[in-house]
Design a protein around this motif. Sequence first.
Motif, short mmCIF file in Angstrom:
data_model
loop_
_atom_site.label_atom_id
_atom_site.label_comp_id
_atom_site.label_asym_id
_atom_site.label_seq_id
_atom_site.Cartn_x
_atom_site.Cartn_y
_atom_site.Cartn_z
N ASN A 59 -5.13 5.98 -11.71
CA ASN A 59 -4.10 5.82 -10.68
C ASN A 59 -4.24 4.49 -9.98
OD1 ASN A 59 -4.80 9.02 -10.63
ND2 ASN A 59 -2.63 8.67 -10.26
N ALA A 60 -3.13 4.01 -9.45
CA ALA A 60 -3.19 2.85 -8.56
C ALA A 60 -3.95 3.26 -7.30
CB ALA A 60 -1.78 2.38 -8.22
N GLU A 61 -4.65 2.31 -6.69
CA GLU A 61 -5.49 2.63 -5.54
C GLU A 61 -5.15 1.75 -4.34
OE1 GLU A 61 -9.67 2.59 -6.50
OE2 GLU A 61 -9.24 2.94 -8.63
N ARG A 62 -5.49 2.27 -3.17
CA ARG A 62 -5.33 1.48 -1.95
C ARG A 62 -6.52 0.53 -1.84
NH1 ARG A 62 -0.35 1.14 0.31
NH2 ARG A 62 0.74 3.09 -0.15
N LYS A 63 -6.24 -0.77 -1.82
CA LYS A 63 -7.29 -1.78 -1.75
C LYS A 63 -6.93 -2.81 -0.67
CE LYS A 63 -9.97 -0.81 -5.40
NZ LYS A 63 -11.44 -0.68 -5.37
N VAL A 64 -7.98 -3.34 -0.03
CA VAL A 64 -7.78 -4.44 0.92
C VAL A 64 -7.85 -5.74 0.12
CG1 VAL A 64 -8.64 -5.66 2.94
CG2 VAL A 64 -8.75 -3.15 2.84
N ILE A 65 -6.70 -6.37 -0.05
CA ILE A 65 -6.61 -7.61 -0.84
C ILE A 65 -6.03 -8.71 0.04
CG2 ILE A 65 -5.46 -8.73 -2.80
CD1 ILE A 65 -5.66 -6.17 -4.31
N GLY A 66 -6.64 -9.86 -0.02
CA GLY A 66 -6.21 -10.97 0.82
C GLY A 66 -5.29 -11.94 0.10
N SER A 67 -4.40 -12.54 0.86
CA SER A 67 -3.63 -13.66 0.31
C SER A 67 -4.56 -14.87 0.32
CB SER A 67 -2.39 -13.93 1.16
OG SER A 67 -2.73 -14.15 2.51
#
Length: 400
Positions: A59-67
């Motif tokens: 499944n797709a997951e909730r992740k903290v990703i930065g620009s």
Amino acid sequence: MKNTIKYINRISIVFILGLTIASCGSKNEGTTEEHHEEGENTVELTEAQYDQADIQIGNAERKVIGSELRVNGVIDVPPQSNISINMPYGGFVKYTEMLPGSKVKKGQLLVVIENPEFIQFQQDYLEGLANQEFLKAEYDRQKELFDEKVASGKTFQQAKSDYLANEARIKSMEERLKIIGFNPAKIEGGTVSASVNIYAPVTGSVREVYTNIGKYINPQDVIMDITNAEDLHVELTVYENDIPRVREGQRIRFALANSPEEWREAEVFLIGSGVREDRSVTVHGHLKKMHEDLKPGMYVAARIETDSNEVLAAPEASIVRFGGKQYVFSYAGKKSENGETVHDFEMLEVIKGYTEDGYTQISLADTAEDLSNIQLVTKGAFTLLAKAKNTEEEGGGHGH
């Protein structure tokens, strides 16, 4: 008679062509029905194909990703951490085992320098010490006589001058010996030598060596450069248009040219105040962790995290590119056809966002539906893409 035969032949040809067209029409209708039944963006795998492709579902997951701002730079050290070793009074190199890249600890022997003049310096110092007691006694005696009005002021002043001048010489010679590298206490104890040892002032590594055994070193010559290993940092080049996005404390991820997949971390601690001729500004980053393989001057590709948000992300391996667009495959489940198990997959167009640590932000291109409830192919997506392309080329109707 001939005209009649020609007429009959023409009728026969028209009749045959009509049958051929009708036959083709029937086949096309069958193909159209099959295409509609399977769907334009679906792929089917038999159980054997499914096992062979080693498909993995997730499944797709909730992740903290930065620009991120992508920049280039080098590994460097501040000026105070790049130390040049020299000999203020010159001399011949008697011993050294240092090579560029050698690891050194603070206090470790680096080089031995020999100079006959060193003996003279030590002799002058010892003579000064030897005269010190006599001159001090004479000064005290003349002072006492002068106070009692027995001796003249001139004699007293001469004794005072001799004593103080000798004290000054002792102090200056002591400092000179310390600068060279001698220990005055050992010399006072009787240890005199024409050579002096030079020790590492910091723990680090030898960056360059500029001498060899037997070579004469002038006072202005650099013997070797040592880099303090604890002060390595990344020095990044950021162009002025992007500088407003950079702030102290932001996370930096960087990779070396020889290991582009191994990301290391740093933090912005200083932003240059001047713009160079190429319209760039230097940004310095403190390393989060020391790495043995980092050396000053190494080229790095870096990403400065200018912002971060929690987003829905999928593993990079689950996203495939075809026809200039990005796709993922959703797993629709399995069914039984003619006694055989068949696995169904649907090809979904997605929009990619930022990528970090192997995960990429994605969203469906045609709908606002949340991908979190959709089962995605996390491994084997390229196999499904190849199957879909082959089926389309063979006329199976799997369009993209």
